[in-house]
Design an enzyme around this catalytic site. Sequence first.
Site, PDB file in Angstrom:
ATOM      1  N   THR A   1       0.784  -1.081   0.013  1.00  0.00           N
ATOM      2  CA  THR A   1      -0.018  -0.088   0.013  1.00  0.00           C
ATOM      3  C   THR A   1       0.979   1.219   0.138  1.00  0.00           C
ATOM      4  OG1 THR A   1      -0.028   0.144   2.198  1.00  0.00           O
ATOM      5  CG2 THR A   1      -1.879  -1.231   1.293  1.00  0.00           C
TER       6      THR A   1
ATOM      7  N   LYS B   1     -12.957  19.703  11.861  1.00  0.00           N
ATOM      8  CA  LYS B   1     -14.057  20.185  12.875  1.00  0.00           C
ATOM      9  C   LYS B   1     -13.705  21.768  12.976  1.00  0.00           C
ATOM     10  CE  LYS B   1     -16.708  18.720  16.839  1.00  0.00           C
ATOM     11  NZ  LYS B   1     -16.871  17.855  18.007  1.00  0.00           N
TER      12      LYS B   1
ATOM     13  N   TRP C   1     -18.814  19.645  11.538  1.00  0.00           N
ATOM     14  CA  TRP C   1     -18.079  19.017  10.861  1.00  0.00           C
ATOM     15  C   TRP C   1     -17.887  19.484   9.212  1.00  0.00           C
ATOM     16  CZ3 TRP C   1     -14.481  15.757  12.866  1.00  0.00           C
ATOM     17  CH2 TRP C   1     -14.787  15.202  14.145  1.00  0.00           C
TER      18      TRP C   1
ATOM     19  N   GLU D   1      -6.597  -2.696  -0.234  1.00  0.00           N
ATOM     20  CA  GLU D   1      -7.121  -3.714   0.591  1.00  0.00           C
ATOM     21  C   GLU D   1      -8.124  -4.344   0.130  1.00  0.00           C
ATOM     22  OE1 GLU D   1      -4.838  -1.035   3.389  1.00  0.00           O
ATOM     23  OE2 GLU D   1      -5.917  -0.924   1.376  1.00  0.00           O
TER      24      GLU D   1
END
Length: 542
Positions: free
Chosen positions: A184, A441, A446, A331
């Site tokens: 990865t 935030k 958010w 993955e």
Amino acid sequence: MSAHAIQVTPSAYSYPLLIGQLLHSALANAAEQEIVYVDGRRHSYAQFARRVHQLAHALTRLGVQPGDTVAVMDWDSHRYLECFFAVPMLGAVLQTVNVRLSDEQIQYTLNHAGARVLLVNSDFVEPVARFALDTVQTRVLLADEAMALPAGYAGEYEALLADCPEQFEFTEFDENTRATTFYTTGTTGLPKGVYFSHRQLVLHTLAVCNALALAPQQGSFHRGDVYMPLTPMFHVHAWGMPYIATMAGVKQVYPGRYIPERILKLVQRERVSFSHCVPTILSMVLNHPSAGETDLRGWKLIIGGSALTTALVKQALERGIDLFTGYGMSETCPILTLAQIDPADSELDGEAQIALRVKTGRSVPLVALRTVDPEMQTLPRDGHSAGEIVVRAPWLTQGYLHNADASEELWHGGWLHTQDIGHVDPRGYLQVTDRLKDVIKTGGEWVSSLELEELIGRHPDVAEVAVIGVPDAKWGERPLAFVVARSGIEPDADSIRSFLRGFADAGRISRYGVPDEVRFVGELPRTSVGKLNKRALREHNR
């Protein structure tokens, strides 16, 4: 054995799901179809199969045994496709090496995977000579042009194949045998190895092919297509598409290194009709001077790796390109969703269609996908309740190589955790809204960095944009926008902020989402596979 298991006739063939089984229909139905390399080399599928057998002989002569790892450092080529088949068909493990990592990281991945044989493109001979490799015993040269064999190399690829018979007796083995591994390209820590079995790769091939073939028109892939990868073959098996294309028996074109002018010439010369890439590659191609002279109508492109923007879709549609989103991760092998448009939606106006194309998409067959709260409770499919995306499918990596702790974290609760935040609407369309680590935030609210990037990207002066959260004494965090202006444009931060305030006034975003600062840069940092590297931006602004 279960009392309810089927009765098996002793002579019955169980048909293990092995990668070699993907060749049957292609050779039966398309033996003379072409596989083309950038230098003009052309092989039929029948010749391709013979070369796979010759490569198996060559690797066996070099001492490769079942379970050994054979690593490849190459650009996208016919050779790579041959390795996609020959290496796992021997019961060995194919390691696709990310050649865009640093030398130190490449050395680490080869040692960590325990590679025994290393196939090296001539472009990488010099850096490989500096590596301290613990397990590599044999090196093979991959060269497009004649050159002297470097010291310590067992031979040159084509010469080794030419010396081998065209038939190899492949034996069968457990379909759960590991077939591939790669690493990865996360932005934190050392690369992590993921791995996939024959069974997983075959099932991913069948399911994604099924999803693409179910599309009656938009976003379809069929026998009449000409396929060319624009996602590197070292990155999640080029999204698994070479296996799909080979099983389907379609014409395939391999472009070597990604050079915009070369890509455009191949699209035109070979009539390429299906590809996939990250947004950066497509932008490079569409903005190249030769693009205006190239007929791109009918080219179908899956975009993944980074969020697909409205602006890029508009630019592509104007050129007759069928552009839509695909979603997954290293993955997940990788494809989980595709943003294909139903026939009933084909009559929607341009803006409504674009809104569907930029969505993250709907699950392909066999994928179970949920959005969950921190307690792993499933959130409603109402199009706005956002939570972490967790998935199950028969092709997800079962862990990280030699890393039990990270593997357990990945699979906590029996579902693979993507660390992406998103919501699902009543029709099943997923929309990723941010990464867990990238959500901002500010002022107790958010704010999605991806949504801000999408909106800023609509400004006519903006070529590329990235948004991160930076610490703020009063508000906790504030969004900071990095913008690459379009060529020839004098950038104006106030114009972009005013543009965003219009969306805030319309209720599209919170007023807290309008950045206090817009910073203009010449280019944005990218990972080795073209994704925005927000970690680099955050570290630079500490």
